[in-house]
Design an enzyme around this catalytic site. Structure first.
Site, PDB file in Angstrom:
ATOM      1  N   GLY A   1      39.663 -16.372 -27.261  1.00 26.65           N
ATOM      2  CA  GLY A   1      37.832 -16.798 -25.840  1.00 26.65           C
ATOM      3  C   GLY A   1      39.155 -17.207 -24.704  1.00 26.65           C
ATOM      4  N   GLU A   2      40.077 -17.965 -24.647  1.00 25.99           N
ATOM      5  CA  GLU A   2      40.418 -19.198 -23.890  1.00 25.99           C
ATOM      6  C   GLU A   2      41.270 -18.636 -23.018  1.00 25.99           C
ATOM      7  OE1 GLU A   2      38.374 -22.451 -24.821  1.00 25.99           O
ATOM      8  OE2 GLU A   2      39.386 -22.245 -26.165  1.00 25.99           O
TER       9      GLU A   2
ATOM     10  N   GLN B   1      36.228 -10.028 -23.351  1.00 28.71           N
ATOM     11  CA  GLN B   1      36.932 -11.797 -23.517  1.00 28.71           C
ATOM     12  C   GLN B   1      37.964 -12.197 -22.681  1.00 28.71           C
ATOM     13  OE1 GLN B   1      35.647 -14.967 -25.816  1.00 28.71           O
ATOM     14  NE2 GLN B   1      34.059 -13.258 -25.369  1.00 28.71           N
TER      15      GLN B   1
ATOM     16  N   GLY C   1      44.246 -16.857 -31.306  1.00 29.99           N
ATOM     17  CA  GLY C   1      42.597 -17.141 -30.718  1.00 29.99           C
ATOM     18  C   GLY C   1      42.855 -16.200 -29.305  1.00 29.99           C
TER      19      GLY C   1
ATOM     20  N   GLY D   1      28.114 -14.485 -28.229  1.00 32.41           N
ATOM     21  CA  GLY D   1      29.128 -13.244 -27.302  1.00 32.41           C
ATOM     22  C   GLY D   1      30.298 -13.376 -27.249  1.00 32.41           C
ATOM     23  N   THR D   2      31.219 -13.449 -28.223  1.00 31.33           N
ATOM     24  CA  THR D   2      32.629 -14.138 -28.655  1.00 31.33           C
ATOM     25  C   THR D   2      32.456 -12.084 -29.473  1.00 31.33           C
ATOM     26  OG1 THR D   2      32.575 -15.063 -30.528  1.00 31.33           O
ATOM     27  CG2 THR D   2      33.443 -15.766 -27.753  1.00 31.33           C
TER      28      THR D   2
ATOM     29  N   ALA E   1      40.648 -16.872 -35.927  1.00 33.74           N
ATOM     30  CA  ALA E   1      42.041 -17.635 -36.560  1.00 33.74           C
ATOM     31  C   ALA E   1      41.605 -18.202 -37.788  1.00 33.74           C
ATOM     32  CB  ALA E   1      42.780 -17.611 -35.858  1.00 33.74           C
TER      33      ALA E   1
ATOM     34  N   PHE F   1      30.472 -21.929 -23.313  1.00 32.30           N
ATOM     35  CA  PHE F   1      31.718 -21.609 -22.697  1.00 32.30           C
ATOM     36  C   PHE F   1      32.556 -23.237 -23.275  1.00 32.30           C
ATOM     37  CE2 PHE F   1      29.462 -19.017 -19.260  1.00 32.30           C
ATOM     38  CZ  PHE F   1      29.964 -17.730 -20.432  1.00 32.30           C
TER      39      PHE F   1
END
Length: 735
Positions: A700-701, A634, A698, A465-466, A509, A237
């Site tokens: 993940g966030e 995700q 992306g 973990g992505t 990416a 994170f």
């Protein structure tokens, strides 16, 4: 059939669920010693004396280190920058100064972890303490301009003051988010092994390359003499993106003792030893016409920072600066230095708190105008980046609103608040926009074709973990035209082709296009070998007469699979490397971002004020979805993160001592399965080939982006009460 976008199970899944994945703390090393860090109990002052005698006499203890005995380390090369390579702007165990509660003051090395931990409790420290500087109304007045930043955190378009004055409708609100900690499952850990002047460091990190570079600088060794290894990361994170000081302390102790040393941080230690998301106070002013067109947007931010390392949680610049079209925009940021541990990247840095403030304010404006929240956003949708006058490489936010509203059933929502009740529960629906910048860095990858018909794709990237193991295999298989099952991914080693750290939602990416480049390179090399090697059936042919398709070489009336060709040539394998990066021309030509829409339904208990999330729906525009199953995971994970931010998570400081009062997983509340409803996720799947060759941005966030605001807006719709402070607690509704 192409494996891109298919719901394939992750390559590393079986290893993880069966315990076969080896994390840093699992690394077995014969003769390894174990370290434990002793932390300061005051937040400001200095040590008067440190008595390590009782610890040194404890069973199994090999050595103790304090600032008097720890080898000297090199100062950090930069006093400050947002992407500071070090977790802290100072080096511990180098002097007697104390900058925050929990700062390392001693390192104890013993034969077993238990012996080290016990001996650590025997170290006696006397302090000359001073009252700590903590956040309050008085210290907030001491806010300062941040030093030079990666990008300008304060900027403006037009004349915001005039725009606010000209607006027929004007709203103003202050939105507060507290310090938050990462609390990933895998604790931080380091294993240091020296062979003469060469260091192998097994580290729980998001960047083996960055860790290698930073350790070399601090320890004063050649970067080529450091190897970083981290094949699996049990969550990060953001807090495993910087180098925290347990790593160089462990490496320095191992070099001094000429023995491998392993240090694993306890859960409580991770609250002060590895960073956090800073507290953010946002003042937002919006001015609009009576029909909802924004005339001005002003977003001013104050955030906390450590006195020993400044970190900017860029809540305004990364959100309000460009999300909505307005002729007048002002964003600014100020820092309040405090006697607390350094802040660091936390999932969607800046964006997560910034979108809570901005999207709450937009909801307030919609309520004031009597306009549907989606309609207000449609009216102010930006086709051109405000002030830069460039278009986005790909933007389908309007479709996100449309699809999200349809899936969620937004049309059935009562436009008025506090109108729907089920027994003792008030029901409400809310929505918010999601966005996250599309980042990409230069990366390299290697492809190895093997005579057994299998393929290895490798790069010094990470899987937090992505799903990067799976993504690399999918992109490799697609680029070579072979089945996904034949591809193996290797990563997490600084000796592999270089790649950026796994942060900023940039891994797919960045590394994906490098894999494509490596595939192009290996195809050319394979054809070149086929033509030049005398044993080859294609020997003597012209290069242009041969072609590669779906794992086979074709030409001169012949077809041969690459494994058949390698076997014929008595070669076990052939490999090639490729690199890729975004051109400076494209960086100037386009704006790059991902977008989405978040929809939420909550219920709020009339008597207790308890808030529960009933259902959640998310629609995302992130470019090509390379791995559907891991991508969905995700987004769901980001939404869970956002639910925690909205309703549960808060780091609380004792204002007298400066200590974190809830520095344990029992009192620091995080969501459990019972807190999470069924979550719907839809991807638009529009490729963004202006951004890279695989069309992916992306993911993940962006899942956390807008989630807390959607929840807060749903709470307002349910109760008629606007909550401007996270987390939303039952006491906000009582009295």
């Amino acid at each position: 059939m192409s494996s891109v976008g298919q719901p394939l199970s992750r390559l590393d899944g079986r290893l993880k669920v069966t315990g076969g994945a080896q994390y840093t703390a699992d690394v077995p090393l014969k003769g390894a010693l174990h370290g434990t860090i002793v932390h300061s109990t005051i937040a400001n002052g200095r040590t008067i004396s440190i008595d390590t005698g009782p610890a040194e006499r404890a069973p199994g203890v090999v050595a103790t280190f304090t600032y008097r005995s720890m080898p000297r380390m090199n100062p950090t090369p930069k006093p400050w920058s947002h992407l500071h390579p070090f977790g802290q702007g100072y080096l511990p165990l180098q002097d007697d100064q104390i900058h925050y509660a929990g700062q390392p003051v001693a390192l104890v090395i013993a034969n077993t972890p238990d012996q080290a931990a016990y001996a650590g409790t025997l170290v006696k420290v006397e302090y000359d303490g001073k009252p700590p500087m903590v956040f309050n109304a008085e210290t907030a007045k001491r806010a300062i301009d941040p030093p030079q930043f990666l990008w300008p955190v304060s900027s403006s378009v037009g004349d915001p003051a005039k725009g606010l004055a000209d607006g027929a409708i004007r709203i103003e609100g202050v939105y507060t988010t507290p310090d938050r900690h990462h609390n990933q499952m895998e604790p931080h850990a380091t294993v240091a092994v020296w062979e003469e002047d060469r260091l192998t460091i097994y580290d729980a990190t998001q960047s083996v390359g960055g860790q290698r570079r930073n350790l070399a600088a601090v320890l004063g060794v050649d970067e080529d003499h450091v190897r970083g290894i981290c094949p699996f990361v049990g969550g990060a994170f953001g807090c495993k993106g910087a180098m925290w000081m347990h790593s160089p302390l462990t490496a320095a102790a191992a070099r001094t003792l000429n023995r491998p040393v392993k240090t694993i941080l306890a859960r409580e230690q991770m609250y002060t030893a590895t960073g956090h998301r800073p507290m953010v106070v946002q003042k937002i002013e919006l001015g609009a016409t009576q029909d909802g067109l924004l005339r001005a947007l002003k977003h001013e931010v104050i955030s906390s920072t450590s006195a020993v390392r400044e970190f900017v949680e860029a809540a305004a610049h990364r959100t309000s600066r460009y999300l909505y079209q307005s002729p007048n925009i002002l964003v600014s940021h100020y820092l309040v230095p405090l006697d607390i541990a350094p802040g660091t990247f936390t999932r969607a840095p800046g964006v997560a708190p910034g979108m809570y403030g901005l999207e709450s304010a937009m909801d307030e404006l919609a309520a004031e105008l009597g306009i549907d929240p989606i309609q207000l956003r449609l009216k102010n949708h930006a086709e051109i980046y405000p002030g830069r006058n460039v278009r986005w490489s790909s933007k389908h936010l309007l479709e996100c609103y449309e699809r999200g509203a349809e899936r969620f059933g937004w049309a059935q929502r009562n436009p008025n608040s506090r109108m729907t009740k089920d027994d003792d529960w008030w029901i409400g629906q809310g929505m918010a926009t999601a966005l996250y910048p599309a980042h990409r860095s230069k990366a390299s990858a290697k492809i190895r074709l093997q005579a057994d018909g299998n393929v290895t794709v490798s790069s010094a990237t990470h899987d937090l973990g992505t799903g990067m193991y799976t993504v690399l295999a999918i992109v490799g298989a697609q680029s070579l035209g072979i089945p996904y099952e034949r591809v193996r991914a290797v990563l997490g080693d600084s000796g592999l082709p270089p790649a950026p750290g796994a942060g900023g939602s940039q891994s797919t990416a960045s590394v994906g296009p490098a894999v494509v480049a490596a595939a192009d390179s290996i195809k050319k090399k394979l054809i070149d070998v086929a033509v030049k090697e005398k044993k080859s059936p294609f020997h003597g042919a012209k290069l242009e007469e041969l072609s590669y398709t779906s794992g086979e070489i074709h030409g001169n009336g012949k077809s041969l699979s690459f494994e058949q060709l390698l076997a014929t040539l008595d070669r076990s394998a052939i490999e090639a490397t490729g690199s890729a990066a975004l051109s400076e021309e494209d960086e100037e030509k386009y704006a790059f971002d991902s977008f989405g829409a978040q929809f939420c339904e909550v219920k709020v208990h009339d008597l207790t004020g308890e808030v529960r999330v009933n259902r959640f729906s998310s629609v995302m525009d992130i470019g090509t979805v390379v791995s559907e199953k891991t991508a969905r995971s995700q987004i769901v994970g980001g939404i869970v993160f956002g639910i925690g931010m909205a309703l549960l998570e808060e780091t609380r400081y004792d204002i007298r001592s400066g200590w974190i009062a809830n520095r344990n997983i029992a009192e620091y509340l995080v969501p459990t399965n019972a807190d999470i409803p069924a979550v719907e996720v839809e991807f638009l799947n529009h490729p963004d080939f202006e951004f890279n060759s695989i069309g992916a941005r992306g993911i993940g966030e962006i899942g956390i982006s807008g989630t807390p605001a959607a929840i807060a807006n749903a709470v307002f719709h349910a109760t008629g009460k606007r909550i401007r402070q996270l987390p939303i607690r039952p006491e906000h509704f009582l009295g």
